[in-house]
Design a protein around this motif. Structure first.
Motif, PDB file in Angstrom:
ATOM      1  N   THR A  36       0.819  -1.219   0.000  1.00  0.00           N
ATOM      2  CA  THR A  36       0.000   0.000   0.000  1.00  0.00           C
ATOM      3  C   THR A  36       0.854   1.271   0.000  1.00  0.00           C
ATOM      4  N   PHE A  37       2.152   1.141   0.295  1.00  0.00           N
ATOM      5  CA  PHE A  37       3.040   2.302   0.174  1.00  0.00           C
ATOM      6  C   PHE A  37       3.295   2.618  -1.308  1.00  0.00           C
ATOM      7  N   GLY A  38       2.983   1.652  -2.185  1.00  0.00           N
ATOM      8  CA  GLY A  38       3.175   1.858  -3.622  1.00  0.00           C
ATOM      9  C   GLY A  38       4.646   1.974  -4.003  1.00  0.00           C
ATOM     10  N   ILE A  39       5.490   1.184  -3.324  1.00  0.00           N
ATOM     11  CA  ILE A  39       6.930   1.224  -3.604  1.00  0.00           C
ATOM     12  C   ILE A  39       7.230   0.219  -4.726  1.00  0.00           C
ATOM     13  N   ALA A  40       8.035   0.684  -5.689  1.00  0.00           N
ATOM     14  CA  ALA A  40       8.255  -0.129  -6.891  1.00  0.00           C
ATOM     15  C   ALA A  40       9.472  -1.047  -6.750  1.00  0.00           C
ATOM     16  N   ALA A  41       9.484  -1.935  -5.767  1.00  0.00           N
ATOM     17  CA  ALA A  41      10.561  -2.926  -5.656  1.00  0.00           C
ATOM     18  C   ALA A  41      10.105  -4.209  -6.353  1.00  0.00           C
ATOM     19  N   THR A  42      11.071  -5.077  -6.681  1.00  0.00           N
ATOM     20  CA  THR A  42      10.695  -6.325  -7.364  1.00  0.00           C
ATOM     21  C   THR A  42      10.989  -7.538  -6.473  1.00  0.00           C
ATOM     22  N   ALA A  43      10.334  -8.661  -6.825  1.00  0.00           N
ATOM     23  CA  ALA A  43      10.639  -9.942  -6.165  1.00  0.00           C
ATOM     24  C   ALA A  43      11.174 -10.875  -7.239  1.00  0.00           C
ATOM     25  N   ASN A  44      12.221 -11.602  -6.887  1.00  0.00           N
ATOM     26  CA  ASN A  44      12.780 -12.620  -7.786  1.00  0.00           C
ATOM     27  C   ASN A  44      11.733 -13.608  -8.233  1.00  0.00           C
ATOM     28  N   ALA A  45      10.917 -14.034  -7.268  1.00  0.00           N
ATOM     29  CA  ALA A  45       9.891 -15.037  -7.548  1.00  0.00           C
ATOM     30  C   ALA A  45       8.644 -14.670  -6.764  1.00  0.00           C
ATOM     31  N   PHE A  46       7.483 -15.019  -7.337  1.00  0.00           N
ATOM     32  CA  PHE A  46       6.223 -14.578  -6.736  1.00  0.00           C
ATOM     33  C   PHE A  46       5.134 -15.597  -7.054  1.00  0.00           C
ATOM     34  N   CYS A  47       4.306 -15.915  -6.082  1.00  0.00           N
ATOM     35  CA  CYS A  47       3.159 -16.777  -6.389  1.00  0.00           C
ATOM     36  C   CYS A  47       1.992 -16.416  -5.477  1.00  0.00           C
ATOM     37  N   THR A  48       0.813 -16.814  -5.898  1.00  0.00           N
ATOM     38  CA  THR A  48      -0.400 -16.529  -5.134  1.00  0.00           C
ATOM     39  C   THR A  48      -0.993 -17.849  -4.656  1.00  0.00           C
ATOM     40  N   VAL A  49      -1.280 -17.922  -3.371  1.00  0.00           N
ATOM     41  CA  VAL A  49      -1.879 -19.127  -2.789  1.00  0.00           C
ATOM     42  C   VAL A  49      -3.382 -18.904  -2.658  1.00  0.00           C
TER      43      VAL A  49
END
Ligand code: EPU
Length: 348
Positions: A14-27
């Motif tokens: 919600t801070f809207g910070i544009a950092a990235t994640a190497n890997a991402f998934c949704t459970v």
């Protein structure tokens, strides 16, 4: 289960910070969670569990698997003449839960209206507002042990809830994936069961519902008044990035409070646990003239202009700028009041 790579986390905090994640998934199911456990992702040290992303500050790109919990569902697990227990899946939006409870005229969570974030994250920091904390309604928290994959129930007592604090920030930090929260609500709360006496709540109720007698107030009235107060002070994360209160309100000893009061007779305060007093950090920050200020002229990291306890991202701020602003604020408050502010938001 799809694991994506190099994903921007901007929509997920919600801070809207544009950092990235190497890997991402949704459970979205317990099967998804089992899959992650079976493939040794849950106990990997660089796996992070994300709820609604409303209490984190991303300070860097993450060399990690970010698991976004989207388990959904609300069910009744027990009821008697006066109370009802509901089990809420971790991925439910917290405010949807409040709205649902209020629509049934069930009491207990109406003061916690409009708090951003997910139900599963709520016990971690024992969310609270207007004289009510989540701990007042929790029966137990359910979760998967990340190291063994077993499902466990953690009773409210074991959760060791305190002001914006629980065992999930200490002994059980990163130990569980919280999958649901069980809460006991009151079936037909009378006006005496409502909490209307915190801050400006009663005044707001009188203003919004001038023809309703206070002994006829319902959970819907309280929800509406809380929403009006919050909307007037707190920035909507969909418009201005923020994570609610950035710092905790410091609890100081009575002696310390007497010293501060002798210098600042108008200092607002709330009684806290034995022999301590809570001072609103927002007031201290405002006294230090930070309200509405930016880190620097060309920075989007700023202090909200209506509530100095909330740090905001006006668009392009990164996590380091927000942290730099937080450090400057801490230094000012410490220099002026001799009190060290503690962050409420978690940094990743
Ligand atoms: N105040 C100021 N200037 C400010 C802000 C606050 O002087 O810029 C003073 C006022 O005297 C005001 C008092 O501080 O009466 C308290 O302010 P407010 O009612 O806005 O609450 P708060 O103490 O700043 C806490 C919670 C909020 C919660 C509200 C209402 C914490 C860290 N924050 O804020 O929770 O909504 O009370 O119960 O305890 C959150 O945790 O993210 C959060 C928003």
């Amino acid at each position: 289960m799809i694991i994506q790579h190099n994903i921007s986390l901007k929509p997920y905090n919600t801070f809207g910070i544009a950092a990235t994640a190497n890997a991402f998934c949704t459970v979205t199911s317990m099967d998804d969670l089992d899959y992650l456990f079976q493939h040794h992702h849950l106990n990997a040290p660089n796996t992070r569990i994300l709820g609604g992303g409303s209490n984190i500050l991303l300070t860097q790109n993450l060399d990690a698997l970010v698991v976004q919990l989207s388990l959904k569902g609300i069910s009744i697990t027990r009821e008697d003449a006066d109370t009802v227990d509901i089990e809420v899946a971790a991925g439910e939006r917290w405010d949807d839960v409040v709205q649902y409870a209020v629509s049934q005229n069930w009491g207990g969570v109406e003061n916690l209206s409009l708090i951003p974030g997910s139900a599963g994250a709520a016990p971690v920091q024992n969310i609270g507002a207007y004289g009510v904390e989540l701990k007042d309604v929790v029966v137990c928290v359910k979760g998967m042990v990340r190291s063994t994959g077993e499902m466990r129930e953690i009773s409210a007592k074991e959760c060791a809830f305190a002001y914006r604090d629980s065992i999930f920030k200490h002994d059980l930090r990163d130990a569980y994936v919280i999958t649901s929260v069980v809460m006991r609500l009151m079936k037909s709360p009378g006006a005496d069961d409502l909490h209307c006496d915190y801050g400006a709540l009663r005044q707001e109720l009188a203003q919004l519902f001038p023809t309703t007698k206070p002994d006829k107030y319902t959970v819907s009235h309280v929800r509406e008044a809380v929403c009006v107060i919050r909307r007037s002070k707190l920035p909507d994360p969909a418009i201005i990035g923020n994570a609610g209160s950035f710092f905790k309100n410091p609890e100081v000893s009575s002696e310390e409070f007497a010293r501060i009061k002798s210098l600042y007779p108008d200092v607002p305060f709330f009684p806290a646990k034995a022999n301590t007093v809570k001072i609103p950090a927002g007031w201290m920050i405002e006294q230090c003239a930070w309200k509405g200020k930016r880190l620097s002229l060309d920075s989007d990291a700023a202090v909200h202009d209506k509530q100095a306890l909330v740090l905001v991202n006006h668009g392009a701020a990164n996590g380091s700028e927000i942290l730099a602003l937080a450090e400057k604020i801490r230094a000012s408050v410490e220099e002026r009041f001799g009190v060290r502010l503690e962050m409420e938001v978690n940094t990743w």
